[in-house]
Write an enzyme that holds these catalytic residues in place. Sequence first.
Site, PDB file in Angstrom:
ATOM      1  CE  LYS A  54      -3.867  -2.278   2.231  1.00 23.41           C
ATOM      2  NZ  LYS A  54      -4.452  -2.761   3.471  1.00 23.41           N
ATOM      3  CD  GLN A  98      -3.645  -4.357   6.712  1.00 21.60           C
ATOM      4  OE1 GLN A  98      -3.474  -3.421   5.951  1.00 21.60           O
ATOM      5  NE2 GLN A  98      -4.321  -5.443   6.362  1.00 21.60           N
ATOM      6  CG  ASP A 121     -10.085  -0.225   4.921  1.00 15.92           C
ATOM      7  OD1 ASP A 121      -9.892  -0.504   3.718  1.00 15.92           O
ATOM      8  OD2 ASP A 121      -9.415  -0.698   5.860  1.00 15.92           O
TER       9      ASP A 121
END
Length: 296
Positions: A54, A98, A121
Site C-alpha cells: 500500500k 490494518q 476503508d
Amino acid sequence: MSATIIDGKAFAAKVRGQVAEHVARLKAEHGITPGLAVVLVGEDPASQVYVRSKGKQTVEAGMNSFERKLPAETSEADLLAVVQALNADPAVHGILVQLPLPGHMNSDLVINAIDPAKDVDGFHISNVGLLGTGQKSMVPCTPLGCLMLLRDHLGSLSGLNAVVVGRSNIVGKPMAQLLLGDSCTVTIAHSRTKDLAAVCRSADILVAAVGRAEMIPGDWVKPGATVIDVGINRIERDGKTKLVGDVDFASAVEVAGAITPVPGGVGPMTIACLLANTLTAACRANGLPEPEGLTA
Ligand code: NDP
C-alpha cells in the site's frame, strides 16, 4: 465457448494511472498532495506485506504515505490516541487501520474512532449507514473494485439479477448495496442458503466472496453470466502452493460470458480503489469536485 477473461491487473493499473493524473493536477492547480496513513499494530506477516505494498503504490501515485507501526502489546488507548492525532492532521486525508488487530483490542471501537471523512476503508458505521441509504460515502475498496470491473465490462447493470455469495461486512454486504445502487435485483446467499446451486444459476452477475477454494463449479453458473471471484485461497496442488478463487475457474470459464481470474482479477483492484478513495477524500476535504469514474 470460453468466457472473456476480465483482466483486473490491467484495469487496476489504469485506475492507478487515472489517480496519479488527478493527483498531479491537484498538486499543480491547488498545491494539495493527498496523504494516506496506514496504521499497523503487531507483526502479522501477511499484514506487513499488504502495508508495504500500500505504501509503495501510494508513493507511486504521487501521494504522501504515512506509516505508523506499533508493537503488538500497544494498549487500545494508545492506538486510539494515534487515530485521533491522524484525524487532526490536515496532511492526512485517508486513514486505514490494518486488520486484524491483536485480540486485546476492540476493532469496532477503533474503526469507529476514525473520522468518517478519512475512513478510506469505508468500515466506519457512518459510512456503512450512508451507503445503505444511498448517500455519498466512503465505499469499501474490494466491492468498489468489483463494481468498477462490472461497469467496465457490462456498461449498465440495471435490471440484472445479481447473486452475492457471502455476507461479510467487508465484502458481501457492501457489494450487495452497490449492486442495488446500480439497480440490480440482488440476492445475498450464505452458509444457510437452501439450494445454493439453483440460486447461483439465476445470476446474470455472480459475485463469490466465501473463502472456500473452488467451491462454485461451472454447472452452478448461468450460461453467459459475468462471474466476479473475490476469493483468495491458498491450496497445495501438484506439490506447489497455488492461489485459487472461490469459483472453479476451469469449469466456470466454459460456461460464463466473462470471469475474473485468481490471481489477477479482483485482488489488484483493492489497493487501486484505496488510492482512489484517498484521492476522493482529499477532494472532498478541500471542497473540490470528485474524480469522475473513481467513485461509486
Ligand atoms: P468471511 O469469512 O468474513 O465471510 C465468508 C462468507 O461466506 C460468510 O458470509 C459465510 O456465510 C459464507 N459462506 C461460508 N461457507 C459457505 C458455504 N458453504 N456456502 C455459502 N456461503 C458460505 O470472508 P470475507 O468476506 O472476508 O472474504 C471472502 C473471501 O474473499 C476470502 O477468500 C478472502 O480471502 C477474500 N477477500 C479478497 C479480497 C481481495 O482483495 N480480493 C479482500 C477481502 C477478502 P455465513 O455468514 O453464513 O457464515
